[in-house]
Design a protein around this motif. Sequence first.
Motif, short mmCIF file in Angstrom:
data_model
loop_
_atom_site.label_atom_id
_atom_site.label_comp_id
_atom_site.label_asym_id
_atom_site.label_seq_id
_atom_site.Cartn_x
_atom_site.Cartn_y
_atom_site.Cartn_z
N UNK A 1 -6.66 -8.59 -3.89
CA UNK A 1 -6.25 -7.81 -2.82
C UNK A 1 -6.28 -6.46 -3.43
N UNK A 2 -5.44 -6.15 -4.64
CA UNK A 2 -5.36 -4.81 -5.34
C UNK A 2 -6.71 -4.26 -5.70
N UNK B 1 -4.31 7.16 -5.49
CA UNK B 1 -3.95 6.62 -6.86
C UNK B 1 -3.21 5.55 -6.64
N UNK B 2 -3.31 4.68 -7.85
CA UNK B 2 -2.66 3.09 -7.77
C UNK B 2 -1.55 3.31 -8.76
N UNK C 1 0.06 2.28 -12.37
CA UNK C 1 -0.61 2.35 -13.53
C UNK C 1 -1.17 1.00 -13.92
N UNK C 2 -0.33 0.08 -13.82
CA UNK C 2 -0.71 -1.27 -13.76
C UNK C 2 -1.94 -1.80 -13.21
N UNK C 3 -2.09 -1.34 -12.02
CA UNK C 3 -3.07 -1.55 -11.11
C UNK C 3 -4.41 -0.93 -11.22
N UNK C 4 -4.12 0.32 -11.85
CA UNK C 4 -5.31 1.14 -12.20
C UNK C 4 -5.79 0.77 -13.41
N UNK C 5 -5.00 0.28 -14.29
CA UNK C 5 -5.36 -0.26 -15.60
C UNK C 5 -6.54 -1.76 -15.01
N UNK C 6 -5.87 -2.54 -14.45
CA UNK C 6 -6.64 -3.82 -14.00
C UNK C 6 -7.90 -3.53 -13.19
N UNK C 7 -7.90 -2.36 -12.38
CA UNK C 7 -9.17 -2.08 -11.85
C UNK C 7 -10.01 -1.64 -12.53
N UNK C 8 -9.71 -0.82 -13.69
CA UNK C 8 -10.67 -0.40 -14.45
C UNK C 8 -11.32 -1.45 -15.44
N UNK D 1 0.75 -1.25 0.05
CA UNK D 1 0.06 -0.07 0.08
C UNK D 1 0.90 1.31 0.02
N UNK D 2 2.36 0.99 0.04
CA UNK D 2 3.00 2.21 0.06
C UNK D 2 3.06 2.83 -1.36
N UNK D 3 2.64 1.81 -2.33
CA UNK D 3 2.66 2.40 -3.61
C UNK D 3 1.56 3.29 -4.09
#
Length: 191
Positions: free
Chosen positions: A98-99, A60-61, A63-70, A53-55
């Motif tokens: 978890x992400x 905001x997450x 970029x890879x995490x944000x793309x996955x979440x979207x 969660x430090x990332x």
Amino acid sequence: MAAPIKIVGISGSLRKASNNSGLIRSAIELSKTVVEGVEVEYVDISNLPLLNTDLEKEGTFPAEVEAFRQKIVGADSILFASPENNYSLSAPLKNALDWGSRPPNVWGGKPAAIVSVGGGHGGVKSHYHLRQIGVFIDLHFINKPEFFLNGFLPPAKFNSNGDLIDEEVKDKLKHILLSLKAFTLQLQGKI
Ligand SMILES: Cc1cc2nc3c(=O)[nH]c(=O)nc-3n(C[C@H](O)[C@H](O)[C@H](O)COP(=O)(O)O)c2cc1C
């Protein structure tokens, strides 16, 4: 004609010739041929960093995490191919779950189905841990039909690339898609 249901397919195995990923590929094929009204998209989880969660920077997450979440936000439902590792789901799949669960939880209210190929009992023990996680992150799993497959028993069900080659198993997979489609429409109040 109604828009097709968007199903995101996630494989918990990162292996190139993964049989579990082969199940997702086969579901994509079935959605283009025999199962009408659904669209299956494979969403890769191999590029997600290990949860830290430090990332996260001010909500905001990476970029890879944000793309996955979207991708999850845009999905009507989720198809998990869940290998069993030491009686549980795989670490990559837990990482992705978890992400997605970080606020705002993107899984909430989504219908889902689980398929698996593994050793002895076909990966079924991973289903129960995945279902348990789903309680907290508010995923709604179909209960029937169940799909777990011993991938080591002859005759071979997959080729050396991990592609599903068994027609009977494809038919079982087809029924998973039909059940997920019906449950999704039901939850969306469309039937
Ligand atoms: C670390 C590890 C633990 C495993 N534990 C189990 C297990 O508990 N039960 C099982 O049925 N298979 C187990 N397996 C076997 C995998 O589930 C099996 O090889 C599966 O087909 C791999 O899926 P894939 O082809 O999609 O990579 C394990 C494999 C690994 C690498």
